[in-house]
Design a protein around this motif. Structure first.
Motif, mmCIF file in Angstrom:
data_model
loop_
_atom_site.group_PDB
_atom_site.id
_atom_site.type_symbol
_atom_site.label_atom_id
_atom_site.label_comp_id
_atom_site.label_asym_id
_atom_site.label_seq_id
_atom_site.Cartn_x
_atom_site.Cartn_y
_atom_site.Cartn_z
ATOM 1 N N VAL A 184 -6.186 7.379 0.505
ATOM 2 C CA VAL A 184 -5.070 7.842 0.657
ATOM 3 C C VAL A 184 -4.030 6.861 0.706
ATOM 4 C CG1 VAL A 184 -3.091 9.403 1.599
ATOM 5 C CG2 VAL A 184 -5.409 10.284 1.202
ATOM 6 N N SER A 185 -2.962 6.951 -0.264
ATOM 7 C CA SER A 185 -1.725 6.024 0.018
ATOM 8 C C SER A 185 -0.529 6.729 0.444
ATOM 9 C CB SER A 185 -1.573 5.222 -1.308
ATOM 10 O OG SER A 185 -0.491 4.226 -1.110
ATOM 11 N N THR A 186 0.092 6.311 1.445
ATOM 12 C CA THR A 186 1.374 6.846 1.822
ATOM 13 C C THR A 186 2.451 5.953 1.240
ATOM 14 O OG1 THR A 186 1.287 5.772 3.923
ATOM 15 C CG2 THR A 186 0.296 7.962 3.557
ATOM 16 N N ASP A 187 2.346 5.027 0.684
ATOM 17 C CA ASP A 187 3.579 3.940 0.240
ATOM 18 C C ASP A 187 3.529 3.678 -1.162
ATOM 19 O OD1 ASP A 187 1.239 2.517 0.075
ATOM 20 O OD2 ASP A 187 1.996 0.861 1.553
ATOM 21 N N GLY A 188 3.267 4.842 -1.814
ATOM 22 C CA GLY A 188 3.264 4.757 -3.445
ATOM 23 C C GLY A 188 2.283 3.948 -4.048
ATOM 24 N N GLY A 189 1.086 3.829 -3.463
ATOM 25 C CA GLY A 189 0.022 3.010 -4.034
ATOM 26 C C GLY A 189 0.145 1.357 -3.600
ATOM 27 N N GLU A 190 0.799 0.990 -2.776
ATOM 28 C CA GLU A 190 1.128 -0.326 -2.396
ATOM 29 C C GLU A 190 -0.247 -0.746 -1.430
ATOM 30 O OE1 GLU A 190 3.081 -2.550 -3.258
ATOM 31 O OE2 GLU A 190 5.019 -1.664 -3.857
ATOM 32 N N HIS A 191 -0.496 0.119 -0.583
ATOM 33 C CA HIS A 191 -1.571 -0.101 0.186
ATOM 34 C C HIS A 191 -2.310 1.291 0.496
ATOM 35 C CE1 HIS A 191 1.700 -2.675 1.388
ATOM 36 N NE2 HIS A 191 0.380 -3.577 1.572
ATOM 37 N N LEU A 192 -3.583 1.279 0.934
ATOM 38 C CA LEU A 192 -4.393 2.524 1.236
ATOM 39 C C LEU A 192 -4.405 2.382 3.066
ATOM 40 C CD1 LEU A 192 -7.580 2.034 -0.706
ATOM 41 C CD2 LEU A 192 -5.612 3.262 -1.312
ATOM 42 N N VAL A 193 -4.205 3.834 3.389
ATOM 43 C CA VAL A 193 -4.327 4.244 4.703
ATOM 44 C C VAL A 193 -5.502 3.519 5.505
ATOM 45 C CG1 VAL A 193 -4.272 6.205 6.388
ATOM 46 C CG2 VAL A 193 -2.790 6.223 4.480
ATOM 47 N N ARG A 194 -6.711 3.757 4.655
ATOM 48 C CA ARG A 194 -7.931 3.289 5.072
ATOM 49 C C ARG A 194 -8.900 3.010 3.785
ATOM 50 N NH1 ARG A 194 -7.814 8.598 6.955
ATOM 51 N NH2 ARG A 194 -7.588 7.771 9.051
ATOM 52 N N PRO A 195 -9.748 2.015 3.893
ATOM 53 C CA PRO A 195 -10.449 1.884 2.603
ATOM 54 C C PRO A 195 -11.239 3.200 2.206
ATOM 55 C CG PRO A 195 -11.004 0.204 4.406
ATOM 56 C CD PRO A 195 -10.342 1.326 4.887
ATOM 57 N N PHE A 196 -11.645 3.098 0.857
ATOM 58 C CA PHE A 196 -12.496 4.152 0.215
ATOM 59 C C PHE A 196 -13.524 4.442 1.145
ATOM 60 C CE2 PHE A 196 -10.162 3.282 -3.609
ATOM 61 C CZ PHE A 196 -9.829 4.434 -4.142
ATOM 62 N N ARG A 197 -13.856 5.984 1.372
ATOM 63 C CA ARG A 197 -14.796 6.317 2.042
ATOM 64 C C ARG A 197 -15.627 7.533 1.448
ATOM 65 N NH1 ARG A 197 -11.666 8.685 7.549
ATOM 66 N NH2 ARG A 197 -10.659 10.148 6.556
ATOM 67 N N PRO A 198 -16.899 7.739 1.988
ATOM 68 C CA PRO A 198 -17.621 8.894 1.240
ATOM 69 C C PRO A 198 -16.846 10.308 1.239
ATOM 70 C CG PRO A 198 -19.100 7.544 2.559
ATOM 71 C CD PRO A 198 -17.559 7.289 2.825
ATOM 72 N N GLN A 199 -16.957 10.878 0.195
ATOM 73 C CA GLN A 199 -16.586 12.377 0.054
ATOM 74 C C GLN A 199 -17.509 13.350 -0.351
ATOM 75 O OE1 GLN A 199 -15.481 15.415 0.499
ATOM 76 N NE2 GLN A 199 -13.356 14.407 0.784
ATOM 77 N N ALA A 200 -18.529 13.761 0.882
ATOM 78 C CA ALA A 200 -19.597 14.642 0.617
ATOM 79 C C ALA A 200 -19.414 16.039 0.056
ATOM 80 C CB ALA A 200 -20.186 14.823 1.866
ATOM 81 N N GLY A 201 -17.939 16.509 -0.014
ATOM 82 C CA GLY A 201 -17.803 17.751 -0.556
ATOM 83 C C GLY A 201 -17.694 17.659 -2.215
ATOM 84 N N LEU A 202 -17.792 16.500 -2.784
ATOM 85 C CA LEU A 202 -17.624 16.570 -4.272
ATOM 86 C C LEU A 202 -19.197 15.773 -4.728
ATOM 87 C CD1 LEU A 202 -14.149 15.341 -4.897
ATOM 88 C CD2 LEU A 202 -14.834 17.752 -4.902
#
Length: 373
Positions: free
Chosen positions: A261-279
């Motif tokens: 997720v990014s909360t600043d319009g794509g400038e940064h990520l809140v945290r790095p990509f991490r696994p999404q086991a629900g998909l």
């Protein structure tokens, strides 16, 4: 459940051996624009490839004639990433390379920069009926050390909410050179994802967040087969203005989807990509779409755990934290897809599928969506 469906692209027709890599947007007039790669002489990912377009004036029930939007001589023009601006202009980002510049050769550094992956842009001010000349933006969009590069594929975003409203965000991915002489450059640890951003309707561009290979041993002491290497990212804006990003994982098989997720319009990520086991599903591109202030976040992609098959629409009511199955589109082979909002009651799904191969057709289906009461 029955769906209305149509087939804008069928392999072996209209002068093309294969059609791949669907992307779809709804123009301000309501016309649908369905883009694809038209592969001339083979189904391979390199060679002579055009970006083609078909338009629909009746919400995908029928389609007009095939248009060739972009060519690169005898080389490749691909990875269409369209976005419709508030003004009605349609921007189309894309990537070009020489016909013999395969992904493997590019990753290994065996292709001159001029023949490698270069980023281009064009626009239409008449709902896709005609297109501007191509304009190259490689110097703004790609770092010199990056080798492989791809925009999307699938629709891009113009943000609507919060302090970054109006910004264009195009998900993209890249690879970096190997770290040692014995490395080929093709291993997952050289994959990375990033965003292209524009705050002036596409006149100028810059690179926003970047994210690269994450070894699970650096977090929680996990197994190496649970590492993350984001690739082929899709993005959706949430009602609070944050951006949900979901990517194909090129690392080992334990996690096939990762998100951020990014909360600043794509400038940064809140945290790095991490696994999404629900998909759960195979290694493949997918598409995300948010339905609006009170609506759900949708994701399309194959749901078979190992094969590109069983195209499924899944939904989240908590911004992508958890997911459930909303519609199983079909049990046939299926691969890449893109989602578009049609109206209050339905979305459109443009996806690769066929009776015995996922790449026989690019099919369009109308799918009803639940509205909150």
């Amino acid at each position: 459940m029955a769906y209305e469906s149509s087939v804008p692209y069928r392999a072996g027709t209209e002068g093309y051996t294969s059609f791949r890599i669907p992307a779809v947007v709804r123009a301000r007039s309501g016309h649908l624009l369905a883009f694809a790669e038209g592969r001339v002489s083979s189904a391979a990912d390199s060679g002579t490839i055009h970006i083609v377009l078909k338009r629909s004036a009746d919400a995908g029930r029928t389609w007009g004639p095939l248009q060739v939007v972009a060519r690169n001589g005898s080389g490749t023009a691909g990875n269409p990433a369209p976005v419709v601006l508030d003004s009605g202009r349609v921007l189309l980002l894309q990537v070009h390379n020489a016909a013999d510049a395969t992904e493997d050769r590019i990753r290994r550094g065996r292709v001159p920069p001029a023949d490698g992956r270069r980023v281009w842009l064009q626009h239409s001010d008449d709902d896709g009926a005609s297109w501007s000349p191509l304009r190259e933006i490689t110097d703004q969009a790609k770092l010199p050390q990056w080798r492989w590069y791809a925009t999307g594929p699938g629709h891009a975003l113009q943000l609507r909410h919060g302090p970054y409203a109006g910004r264009l965000l195009v998900p993209a991915n890249h690879s970096t050179p190997p770290t040692g002489p014995q490395d080929s450059g093709t291993e997952p640890r050289y994959n990375g994802g990033h965003a292209l951003l524009s705050d002036d309707d596409g006149a100028t561009w810059r690179i926003g967040y970047t994210d690269s290979y994450t070894d699970s041993h650096s977090h929680s002491g996990g197994d190496s087969d649970r590492s993350v290497a984001p690739n082929e990212t899709t993005a959706a804006e949430l009602p609070d203005g944050s951006v949900y990003l979901n990517a194909r994982n090129e690392a080992a098989a334990a996690w096939r989807r990762v998100d951020a997720v990014s909360t600043d319009g794509g400038e940064h990520l809140v945290r790095p990509f991490r696994p999404q086991a629900g998909l759960a599903g195979p290694a493949v591109q997918g598409s995300a779409l948010h339905l609006g202030d009170r609506g759900a976040l949708l994701f399309s992609g194959p749901a078979h755990p190992a094969a590109r098959a069983l195209m499924t629409l899944r939904t989240s009511r908590d911004g992508g934290l958890t997911w459930r199955t909303a519609h199983t589109v079909g049990g046939l082979p299926a691969a890449y897809s893109d989602l578009v909002r049609l109206d209050r009651h339905s979305v459109g799904l443009l996806y690769e599928t066929g009776d015995f191969s996922a790449y026989s057709t690019i099919t369009f289906r109308r799918i009803p969506v639940e509205e909150p009461t």
